[in-house]
Design a protein around this motif. Structure first.
Motif, mmCIF file in Angstrom:
data_model
loop_
_atom_site.group_PDB
_atom_site.id
_atom_site.type_symbol
_atom_site.label_atom_id
_atom_site.label_comp_id
_atom_site.label_asym_id
_atom_site.label_seq_id
_atom_site.Cartn_x
_atom_site.Cartn_y
_atom_site.Cartn_z
ATOM 1 N N ARG A 1 -8.003 -12.991 19.595
ATOM 2 C CA ARG A 1 -7.990 -14.441 19.791
ATOM 3 C C ARG A 1 -8.861 -15.093 18.734
ATOM 4 O O ARG A 1 -9.998 -14.656 18.495
ATOM 5 C CB ARG A 1 -8.500 -14.813 21.182
ATOM 6 C CG ARG A 1 -7.726 -14.202 22.330
ATOM 7 C CD ARG A 1 -8.289 -14.653 23.660
ATOM 8 N NE ARG A 1 -8.111 -16.080 23.866
ATOM 9 C CZ ARG A 1 -7.364 -16.613 24.826
ATOM 10 N NH1 ARG A 1 -6.725 -15.837 25.680
ATOM 11 N NH2 ARG A 1 -7.273 -17.913 24.961
ATOM 12 N N ASP B 1 -5.247 -19.210 18.383
ATOM 13 C CA ASP B 1 -4.143 -18.284 18.126
ATOM 14 C C ASP B 1 -4.386 -16.997 18.909
ATOM 15 O O ASP B 1 -5.491 -16.445 18.898
ATOM 16 C CB ASP B 1 -4.056 -17.982 16.636
ATOM 17 C CG ASP B 1 -2.815 -17.166 16.285
ATOM 18 O OD1 ASP B 1 -1.808 -17.278 17.018
ATOM 19 O OD2 ASP B 1 -2.856 -16.433 15.285
ATOM 20 N N ARG C 1 -2.963 -13.110 19.439
ATOM 21 C CA ARG C 1 -2.134 -12.111 18.774
ATOM 22 C C ARG C 1 -2.177 -10.785 19.519
ATOM 23 O O ARG C 1 -3.207 -10.418 20.090
ATOM 24 C CB ARG C 1 -2.591 -11.889 17.321
ATOM 25 C CG ARG C 1 -2.400 -13.113 16.439
ATOM 26 C CD ARG C 1 -3.018 -12.931 15.063
ATOM 27 N NE ARG C 1 -2.778 -14.084 14.231
ATOM 28 C CZ ARG C 1 -1.824 -14.180 13.310
ATOM 29 N NH1 ARG C 1 -1.041 -13.133 13.075
ATOM 30 N NH2 ARG C 1 -1.645 -15.277 12.612
ATOM 31 N N SER D 1 1.488 -13.228 16.395
ATOM 32 C CA SER D 1 1.215 -14.340 17.302
ATOM 33 C C SER D 1 2.180 -14.303 18.474
ATOM 34 O O SER D 1 3.385 -14.135 18.281
ATOM 35 C CB SER D 1 1.365 -15.673 16.563
ATOM 36 O OG SER D 1 0.368 -15.835 15.590
ATOM 37 N N ARG E 1 3.459 -16.118 22.248
ATOM 38 C CA ARG E 1 3.539 -17.332 23.050
ATOM 39 C C ARG E 1 4.306 -17.007 24.318
ATOM 40 O O ARG E 1 5.183 -16.141 24.310
ATOM 41 C CB ARG E 1 4.264 -18.448 22.292
ATOM 42 C CG ARG E 1 3.628 -18.865 20.979
ATOM 43 C CD ARG E 1 2.329 -19.631 21.223
ATOM 44 N NE ARG E 1 1.789 -20.178 19.988
ATOM 45 C CZ ARG E 1 1.003 -19.511 19.147
ATOM 46 N NH1 ARG E 1 0.682 -18.245 19.427
ATOM 47 N NH2 ARG E 1 0.542 -20.079 18.063
ATOM 48 N N THR F 1 9.462 -18.181 12.406
ATOM 49 C CA THR F 1 8.123 -18.690 12.716
ATOM 50 C C THR F 1 7.054 -17.597 12.685
ATOM 51 O O THR F 1 5.857 -17.894 12.646
ATOM 52 C CB THR F 1 8.105 -19.335 14.111
ATOM 53 O OG1 THR F 1 8.406 -18.336 15.102
ATOM 54 C CG2 THR F 1 9.142 -20.463 14.192
ATOM 55 N N ARG G 1 6.498 -15.660 15.185
ATOM 56 C CA ARG G 1 5.917 -15.623 16.524
ATOM 57 C C ARG G 1 6.795 -14.815 17.465
ATOM 58 O O ARG G 1 8.007 -14.731 17.298
ATOM 59 C CB ARG G 1 5.742 -17.042 17.072
ATOM 60 C CG ARG G 1 4.695 -17.854 16.325
ATOM 61 C CD ARG G 1 4.627 -19.266 16.850
ATOM 62 N NE ARG G 1 3.577 -20.030 16.188
ATOM 63 C CZ ARG G 1 3.383 -21.327 16.362
ATOM 64 N NH1 ARG G 1 4.174 -22.007 17.201
ATOM 65 N NH2 ARG G 1 2.403 -21.963 15.726
#
Length: 307
Positions: free
Chosen positions: A176, A180, A182, A187, A189, A212, A214
């Motif tokens: 962290r 962000d 990870r 990354s 979400r 992206t 992500r």
């Protein structure tokens, strides 16, 4: 410092750098529990041989109650193959371990988005994967499951197989910074991600978005060891160190468990190492064996350790 048979035998059998780590101290009651086999043993490493399972230099028997799984559900025992990166929870003494749970812990499952000309390096879910071989039978665009160990920002692969799910996966330790979050270097979400603790272990399935960079999480697991063998009293971990801001200054890449703060690990910072020792909420490693990078040489050392 504890100098039990397990550590001495590891040092002698390896013929390399099997050393007692300074600064390891735990109570006499905890030591008796480890030596008597009370409490489970957690093992993280690569499967190198059968004739029982030899994982990270530990010989582990299986029986009718042993459960097999990966990040997408249950497996059959015959699905587990040499080169798989395993998390094992076992009961018994160090010389007579019986697996209660064998989990194939893939660091990555996803599509090959880039590859070097010789095939020795590929990119999956935005992460560099070092395959170590020029021909693994996979090409750009294939979906693969990667077994292996995190080494800082990359994965050192031990086996690549065809992915058995259309979902992507990433497993590793949480990092962290500045909002962000990870897993490894990716990354993430999605639901539950905000509660992930710095340095903890997590495994996520979902979708990696190459545009992206992500990973969108669908499901999230936050336990490497699930209690299948009861509370852990001992760990045996194969891996690479990475620097951390907290004592003792290093942790094992991708593991999610912290070392006892008093250990001096500097000499192992650049090596692949099999650490063993008590687990008391922190990893009180009392022995370390530096392993060769070459697959066959490492397999020979780990086979000797398992005797």
């Amino acid at each position: 410092m504890t100098t039990g048979k397990f550590s001495r035998r590891a040092a002698l059998a390896a013929g390399l750098s099997g050393l007692m780590l300074p600064g390891t101290v735990w109570s006499q009651s905890a030591e008796r529990e480890v030596e008597g086999g009370i409490g489970g043993t957690g093992i993280v490493g690569v499967l190198t041989d059968f004739g029982s399972l030899i994982v990270g230099g530990n010989r582990v028997q299986t029986d009718a109650t042993t459960r097999f799984s990966d990040g997408f559900g249950g497996l059959r025992e015959e699905d587990v193959q040499i080169g798989d990166s395993l998390t094992v929870e076992a009961t018994g003494t160090p010389n007579a371990l019986i697996a209660r749970r064998v989990h194939v812990t893939h660091p990555l499952v996803g599509r090959i988005s880039a590859a070097s000309e010789d095939g020795r390096r590929v990119k999956i879910n935005g992460v560099e994967v070092v395959t170590g071989r020029s021909d693994r039978g996979f090409v750009l665009g294939d979906r693969v499951a990667v077994s292996g160990l995190w080494q800082g920002p990359r994965v050192m692969a031990s086996r690549l197989t065809a992915a058995r799910s259309e979902l992507d996966l990433i497993s590793g330790d949480v990092k962290r910074s500045a909002g962000d979050i990870r897993l490894g270097t990716v990354s993430v979400r999605g639901r539950g991600v905000g509660a992930l603790a710095q340095g903890s272990f997590a495994s996520a399935t979902g979708r990696y978005d190459a545009d992206t960079g992500r990973f969108r999480v669908d499901t999230l697991s936050t336990q490497r060891f699930v209690g299948a063998a009861g509370p852990l009293a001992r760990l045996s971990i194969e891996g690479y160190l990475e620097p951390t801001d907290t004592a003792p200054g290093y942790r094992i890449s991708g593991l999610g468990h912290s070392f006892e703060r008093t250990l001096d690990l500097r000499r192992y910072a650049e090596a692949r190492v099999r650490f063993s020792g008590a687990y008391t909420g922190r990893f009180a490693a009392d022995s370390a064996v530096i392993l060769p990078e070459g697959t066959q040489a490492r397999r020979r050392v780990l086979r000797r350790l398992s005797r």
